[in-house]
Design an enzyme around this catalytic site. Structure first.
Site, PDB file in Angstrom:
ATOM      1  N   PRO A  10     -18.126  51.319  20.021  1.00 10.80           N
ATOM      2  CA  PRO A  10     -17.409  50.916  18.810  1.00 10.80           C
ATOM      3  C   PRO A  10     -17.516  51.916  17.660  1.00 10.80           C
ATOM      4  O   PRO A  10     -18.567  52.529  17.456  1.00 10.80           O
ATOM      5  CB  PRO A  10     -18.062  49.589  18.430  1.00 10.80           C
ATOM      6  CG  PRO A  10     -19.386  49.601  19.101  1.00 10.80           C
ATOM      7  CD  PRO A  10     -19.198  50.371  20.371  1.00 10.80           C
ATOM      8  N   ASN A  11     -16.416  52.043  16.964  1.00 11.46           N
ATOM      9  CA  ASN A  11     -16.276  52.841  15.735  1.00 11.46           C
ATOM     10  C   ASN A  11     -16.239  54.351  15.985  1.00 11.46           C
ATOM     11  O   ASN A  11     -15.996  55.111  15.040  1.00 11.46           O
ATOM     12  CB  ASN A  11     -17.381  52.492  14.713  1.00 11.46           C
ATOM     13  CG  ASN A  11     -17.330  51.034  14.318  1.00 11.46           C
ATOM     14  OD1 ASN A  11     -16.269  50.547  13.907  1.00 11.46           O
ATOM     15  ND2 ASN A  11     -18.424  50.321  14.459  1.00 11.46           N
ATOM     16  N   ARG A  18     -15.416  58.940   9.478  1.00  9.34           N
ATOM     17  CA  ARG A  18     -16.474  57.956   9.290  1.00  9.34           C
ATOM     18  C   ARG A  18     -17.784  58.643   8.909  1.00  9.34           C
ATOM     19  O   ARG A  18     -18.284  59.487   9.666  1.00  9.34           O
ATOM     20  CB  ARG A  18     -16.650  57.216  10.617  1.00  9.34           C
ATOM     21  CG  ARG A  18     -17.844  56.341  10.720  1.00  9.34           C
ATOM     22  CD  ARG A  18     -18.091  55.966  12.180  1.00  9.34           C
ATOM     23  NE  ARG A  18     -19.153  54.998  12.233  1.00  9.34           N
ATOM     24  CZ  ARG A  18     -19.920  54.779  13.290  1.00  9.34           C
ATOM     25  NH1 ARG A  18     -19.713  55.459  14.402  1.00  9.34           N
ATOM     26  NH2 ARG A  18     -20.875  53.901  13.251  1.00  9.34           N
ATOM     27  N   TYR A  23     -22.168  61.932  10.879  1.00 10.16           N
ATOM     28  CA  TYR A  23     -21.507  62.184  12.160  1.00 10.16           C
ATOM     29  C   TYR A  23     -20.653  63.457  12.189  1.00 10.16           C
ATOM     30  O   TYR A  23     -20.094  63.785  13.236  1.00 10.16           O
ATOM     31  CB  TYR A  23     -20.651  60.969  12.548  1.00 10.16           C
ATOM     32  CG  TYR A  23     -21.434  59.677  12.627  1.00 10.16           C
ATOM     33  CD1 TYR A  23     -22.455  59.527  13.568  1.00 10.16           C
ATOM     34  CD2 TYR A  23     -21.172  58.615  11.765  1.00 10.16           C
ATOM     35  CE1 TYR A  23     -23.191  58.352  13.644  1.00 10.16           C
ATOM     36  CE2 TYR A  23     -21.899  57.432  11.839  1.00 10.16           C
ATOM     37  CZ  TYR A  23     -22.908  57.304  12.777  1.00 10.16           C
ATOM     38  OH  TYR A  23     -23.637  56.144  12.854  1.00 10.16           O
ATOM     39  N   ASN A  79     -22.147  57.152  24.776  1.00 10.80           N
ATOM     40  CA  ASN A  79     -22.564  56.842  23.408  1.00 10.80           C
ATOM     41  C   ASN A  79     -22.141  55.400  23.133  1.00 10.80           C
ATOM     42  O   ASN A  79     -20.978  55.136  22.843  1.00 10.80           O
ATOM     43  CB  ASN A  79     -21.904  57.783  22.396  1.00 10.80           C
ATOM     44  CG  ASN A  79     -22.411  57.520  20.988  1.00 10.80           C
ATOM     45  OD1 ASN A  79     -23.054  56.496  20.731  1.00 10.80           O
ATOM     46  ND2 ASN A  79     -22.133  58.429  20.064  1.00 10.80           N
ATOM     47  N   ALA A  82     -23.126  51.087  18.094  1.00 19.52           N
ATOM     48  CA  ALA A  82     -24.030  50.027  17.633  1.00 19.52           C
ATOM     49  C   ALA A  82     -24.451  49.078  18.755  1.00 19.52           C
ATOM     50  O   ALA A  82     -25.492  48.408  18.646  1.00 19.52           O
ATOM     51  CB  ALA A  82     -23.377  49.245  16.497  1.00 19.52           C
ATOM     52  N   GLU A 103     -27.640  58.782  27.815  1.00 18.30           N
ATOM     53  CA  GLU A 103     -27.354  58.152  26.523  1.00 18.30           C
ATOM     54  C   GLU A 103     -27.269  59.239  25.447  1.00 18.30           C
ATOM     55  O   GLU A 103     -28.164  60.092  25.365  1.00 18.30           O
ATOM     56  CB  GLU A 103     -28.483  57.164  26.207  1.00 18.30           C
ATOM     57  CG  GLU A 103     -28.362  56.468  24.855  1.00 18.30           C
ATOM     58  CD  GLU A 103     -29.580  55.576  24.565  1.00 18.30           C
ATOM     59  OE1 GLU A 103     -30.470  55.445  25.449  1.00 18.30           O
ATOM     60  OE2 GLU A 103     -29.654  55.024  23.460  1.00 18.30           O
ATOM     61  N   HIS A 105     -26.535  60.049  21.264  1.00 16.79           N
ATOM     62  CA  HIS A 105     -26.288  59.657  19.874  1.00 16.79           C
ATOM     63  C   HIS A 105     -26.089  60.912  19.040  1.00 16.79           C
ATOM     64  O   HIS A 105     -26.919  61.837  19.091  1.00 16.79           O
ATOM     65  CB  HIS A 105     -27.448  58.825  19.320  1.00 16.79           C
ATOM     66  CG  HIS A 105     -27.624  57.556  20.077  1.00 16.79           C
ATOM     67  ND1 HIS A 105     -26.735  56.515  19.978  1.00 16.79           N
ATOM     68  CD2 HIS A 105     -28.542  57.194  20.996  1.00 16.79           C
ATOM     69  CE1 HIS A 105     -27.109  55.552  20.800  1.00 16.79           C
ATOM     70  NE2 HIS A 105     -28.204  55.937  21.430  1.00 16.79           N
ATOM     71  N   ARG A 112     -33.270  57.102  10.976  1.00 17.60           N
ATOM     72  CA  ARG A 112     -32.408  56.221  10.179  1.00 17.60           C
ATOM     73  C   ARG A 112     -33.044  54.828  10.050  1.00 17.60           C
ATOM     74  O   ARG A 112     -34.254  54.685  10.198  1.00 17.60           O
ATOM     75  CB  ARG A 112     -31.016  56.192  10.817  1.00 17.60           C
ATOM     76  CG  ARG A 112     -30.360  57.587  10.850  1.00 17.60           C
ATOM     77  CD  ARG A 112     -28.994  57.566  11.480  1.00 17.60           C
ATOM     78  NE  ARG A 112     -28.048  56.767  10.689  1.00 17.60           N
ATOM     79  CZ  ARG A 112     -26.847  56.401  11.126  1.00 17.60           C
ATOM     80  NH1 ARG A 112     -26.437  56.761  12.343  1.00 17.60           N
ATOM     81  NH2 ARG A 112     -26.057  55.687  10.365  1.00 17.60           N
TER      82      ARG A 112
HETATM   83  C1  DQA Z   1     -24.521  56.321  17.008  1.00 12.80           C
HETATM   84  C2  DQA Z   1     -25.737  55.704  16.340  1.00 12.80           C
HETATM   85  C3  DQA Z   1     -25.605  54.199  16.242  1.00 12.80           C
HETATM   86  O1  DQA Z   1     -26.740  53.650  15.588  1.00 12.80           O
HETATM   87  C4  DQA Z   1     -24.368  53.833  15.448  1.00 12.80           C
HETATM   88  O2  DQA Z   1     -24.214  52.433  15.414  1.00 12.80           O
HETATM   89  C5  DQA Z   1     -23.146  54.502  15.946  1.00 12.80           C
HETATM   90  C6  DQA Z   1     -23.225  55.908  16.338  1.00 12.80           C
HETATM   91  C7  DQA Z   1     -24.582  57.862  17.012  1.00 12.80           C
HETATM   92  O3  DQA Z   1     -23.808  58.466  17.763  1.00 12.80           O
HETATM   93  O4  DQA Z   1     -25.356  58.456  16.250  1.00 12.80           O
HETATM   94  O5  DQA Z   1     -22.073  53.916  15.977  1.00 12.80           O
HETATM   95  O6  DQA Z   1     -24.485  55.896  18.380  1.00 12.80           O
END
Ligand code: DQA
Length: 150
Positions: A10-11, A18, A23, A79, A82, A103, A105, A112
């Site tokens: 998501p996102n 964003r 990011y 990735n 959240a 995984e 990020h 954080r």
């Molecule tokens: C994320 C880190 C997560 O905590 C966050 O909710 C994201 C992006 C990252 O790529 O740093 O959506 O996965």
């Protein structure tokens, strides 16, 4: 065994606009190009996906499991956004479908908020790349290839 799936939660469709301090300025389309270029170097194709919906991501992991068993997919660079911090369903999907997952990020989640320090994905990942910006996807692909490619 000629494909690597790169799966985004998501996102991540908002990448580039964003929270650029966290990011960066590259978009998800830029990330797809980077991943495709890296894949080509190793003789692989990319199956690049993004969804904001947990169930769609679960389905993608199940599909990945079937493709791996059919010898068509190496593994998944994931990735989970959240859902990393909330999703027992994704944890169970990775285990249940026996999918090798790296995984990724973009940000250093450990530097954080405390709620980002726990991952439901890490215990079932073959490796983790954290805090290396969008280059983390390429590093994740290299890790997957290093561990699994014959
Ligand atoms: C994320 C880190 C997560 O905590 C966050 O909710 C994201 C992006 C990252 O790529 O740093 O959506 O996965």
């Amino acid at each position: 065994m000629s494909t690597i799936m790169v799966l985004n939660g998501p996102n991540l469709n908002l990448l580039g606009q964003r929270e650029p301090d966290q990011y960066g300025h590259e978009t998800l389309a830029d990330v797809e190009v980077m991943c495709r270029e890296e894949a080509v170097k190793h003789g692989y194709e990319i199956d690049f996906r993004q969804s904001n919906h947990e169930g769609v991501l679960v389905d993608a992991i199940h599909e990945a499991g079937q493709l791996i068993k059919a010898g068509k997919l190496l593994g998944v660079v994931f990735n989970p956004g959240a859902y990393t911090h909330t999703s027992i369903a994704l944890h169970d999907a990775i285990k249940g479908a026996e999918v090798p997952v790296v995984e990724v990020h973009i940000s250093n989640v450990h530097a954080r908020e405390a709620f980002r320090h726990h991952s439901y994905i890490s215990p079932c990942a073959i490796g983790i790349v954290v805090g290396m910006g969008v280059q983390g996807y390429v590093l994740g692909m290299q890790g997957l290839l290093h561990k699994l490619a014959k």
